[in-house]
Design a protein around this motif. Structure first.
Motif, PDB file in Angstrom:
ATOM      1  N   UNK A   1     -54.067  -9.924   0.581  1.00 59.24           N
ATOM      2  CA  UNK A   1     -53.909  -9.388  -0.284  1.00 59.24           C
ATOM      3  C   UNK A   1     -53.450  -8.188  -0.415  1.00 59.24           C
ATOM      4  N   UNK A   2     -53.067  -7.687  -1.312  1.00 54.21           N
ATOM      5  CA  UNK A   2     -51.812  -6.110  -0.687  1.00 54.21           C
ATOM      6  C   UNK A   2     -52.240  -6.221  -0.107  1.00 54.21           C
ATOM      7  N   UNK A   3     -53.697  -5.184   0.462  1.00 60.12           N
ATOM      8  CA  UNK A   3     -54.197  -4.321   1.709  1.00 60.12           C
ATOM      9  C   UNK A   3     -53.696  -5.216   2.996  1.00 60.12           C
ATOM     10  N   UNK A   4     -54.029  -6.609   2.907  1.00 64.07           N
ATOM     11  CA  UNK A   4     -53.473  -7.165   3.711  1.00 64.07           C
ATOM     12  C   UNK A   4     -51.664  -7.842   4.881  1.00 64.07           C
ATOM     13  N   UNK A   5     -52.074  -7.546   3.154  1.00 65.45           N
ATOM     14  CA  UNK A   5     -49.828  -8.078   3.137  1.00 65.45           C
ATOM     15  C   UNK A   5     -49.546  -6.665   4.119  1.00 65.45           C
ATOM     16  N   UNK A   6     -49.459  -5.252   4.109  1.00 68.32           N
ATOM     17  CA  UNK A   6     -49.536  -4.322   3.527  1.00 68.32           C
ATOM     18  C   UNK A   6     -49.593  -3.819   5.650  1.00 68.32           C
ATOM     19  N   UNK A   7     -50.803  -4.693   5.583  1.00 72.97           N
ATOM     20  CA  UNK A   7     -51.347  -3.976   7.274  1.00 72.97           C
ATOM     21  C   UNK A   7     -50.686  -4.759   7.974  1.00 72.97           C
ATOM     22  N   UNK A   8     -50.317  -6.544   7.229  1.00 74.38           N
ATOM     23  CA  UNK A   8     -50.174  -7.291   8.207  1.00 74.38           C
ATOM     24  C   UNK A   8     -48.344  -7.152   8.718  1.00 74.38           C
ATOM     25  N   UNK A   9     -47.952  -6.802   7.670  1.00 72.38           N
ATOM     26  CA  UNK A   9     -46.409  -6.311   7.944  1.00 72.38           C
ATOM     27  C   UNK A   9     -46.069  -4.914   9.065  1.00 72.38           C
ATOM     28  N   UNK A  10     -47.706  -3.965   8.601  1.00 73.63           N
ATOM     29  CA  UNK A  10     -47.008  -2.790   9.510  1.00 73.63           C
ATOM     30  C   UNK A  10     -47.432  -3.600  11.256  1.00 73.63           C
ATOM     31  N   UNK A  11     -48.579  -3.876  11.665  1.00 72.23           N
ATOM     32  CA  UNK A  11     -49.133  -4.534  12.796  1.00 72.23           C
ATOM     33  C   UNK A  11     -47.522  -5.356  13.181  1.00 72.23           C
ATOM     34  N   UNK A  12     -47.095  -6.461  12.546  1.00 66.79           N
ATOM     35  CA  UNK A  12     -45.299  -6.728  12.636  1.00 66.79           C
ATOM     36  C   UNK A  12     -44.878  -6.405  13.587  1.00 66.79           C
ATOM     37  N   UNK A  13     -44.813  -5.579  12.579  1.00 69.71           N
ATOM     38  CA  UNK A  13     -43.521  -4.023  12.927  1.00 69.71           C
ATOM     39  C   UNK A  13     -43.662  -3.358  14.196  1.00 69.71           C
ATOM     40  N   UNK A  14     -45.296  -2.552  14.191  1.00 68.45           N
ATOM     41  CA  UNK A  14     -45.508  -2.293  15.394  1.00 68.45           C
ATOM     42  C   UNK A  14     -45.301  -3.287  16.823  1.00 68.45           C
ATOM     43  N   UNK A  15     -45.723  -4.140  16.604  1.00 67.38           N
ATOM     44  CA  UNK A  15     -45.236  -5.656  17.621  1.00 67.38           C
ATOM     45  C   UNK A  15     -43.795  -5.500  18.169  1.00 67.38           C
TER      46      UNK A  15
ATOM     47  N   UNK B   1     -54.172  -0.001  21.640  1.00 68.70           N
ATOM     48  CA  UNK B   1     -54.758   1.701  22.136  1.00 68.70           C
ATOM     49  C   UNK B   1     -53.642   2.576  22.084  1.00 68.70           C
ATOM     50  N   UNK B   2     -52.847   2.879  21.112  1.00 71.13           N
ATOM     51  CA  UNK B   2     -51.870   3.194  20.661  1.00 71.13           C
ATOM     52  C   UNK B   2     -52.442   3.699  19.418  1.00 71.13           C
ATOM     53  N   UNK B   3     -52.124   5.090  18.810  1.00 71.74           N
ATOM     54  CA  UNK B   3     -52.650   5.624  17.524  1.00 71.74           C
ATOM     55  C   UNK B   3     -50.966   5.711  16.532  1.00 71.74           C
ATOM     56  N   UNK B   4     -51.216   5.907  15.236  1.00 71.37           N
ATOM     57  CA  UNK B   4     -50.281   5.114  14.579  1.00 71.37           C
ATOM     58  C   UNK B   4     -49.376   6.404  14.681  1.00 71.37           C
TER      59      UNK B   4
END
Length: 141
Positions: A63-77, A104-107
């Motif tokens: 979903x758009x929520x899933x895409x947004x979170x997935x992208x954010x997680x990949x960028x964090x990595x 274990x890190x906050x945003x």
């Protein structure tokens, strides 16, 4: 907020869709080194939490929520990999260390690391000074 396990699944699903255009249960299981039945259970949970839409035997769509979170997680990595590389962590340790700390890190901490990486990248002399200091401290040990 998703749990660390949910984050791992979302990150993997997002990457698979970016790379292949789809994400199958078998691909997710292989990438995360888990059993397909575990993947199915997590996909159902992610569906319930509206990160993706899952239809049995038909596949899944973020979903758009899933895409947004997935992208954010990949960028964090990627940011954490870049940060550890910049500060001189040995290459063979970077992936394992990122996997160990990313959940274990906050945003807020991630944003601060992002600013620090940008600070060093804007002026390589700063990075050279950091590395020189590290060398001095290691020599003293």
């Amino acid at each position: 907020m998703p749990t660390p396990s949910m984050e791992d699944y979302l990150e993997r699903i997002y990457k698979l869709i970016e790379e292949k255009g789809y994400a199958r249960v078998s691909d997710i299981a292989e990438g995360l080194e888990v059993h397909p039945s575990s993947v199915t259970k997590m996909i159902q949970k992610l569906d319930k939490d509206q990160y993706l839409i899952y239809e049995k035997y038909r596949g899944l769509v973020l979903t758009s929520k899933g895409k947004k979170m997935g992208k954010r997680l990949v960028e964090r990595h990627h940011l954490l990999e870049e940060f550890l590389e910049l500060i001189g962590v040995q290459e063979e340790n970077i992936y394992r260390d990122v996997e160990g700390i990313e959940h274990h890190l906050s945003w807020d901490s991630i944003t601060c690391i992002e600013t620090l990486v940008e600070y060093f990248c804007r002026d390589r002399a700063r990075l050279d000074s950091l590395r020189a200091l590290r060398g001095e401290l290691e020599a003293e040990s």
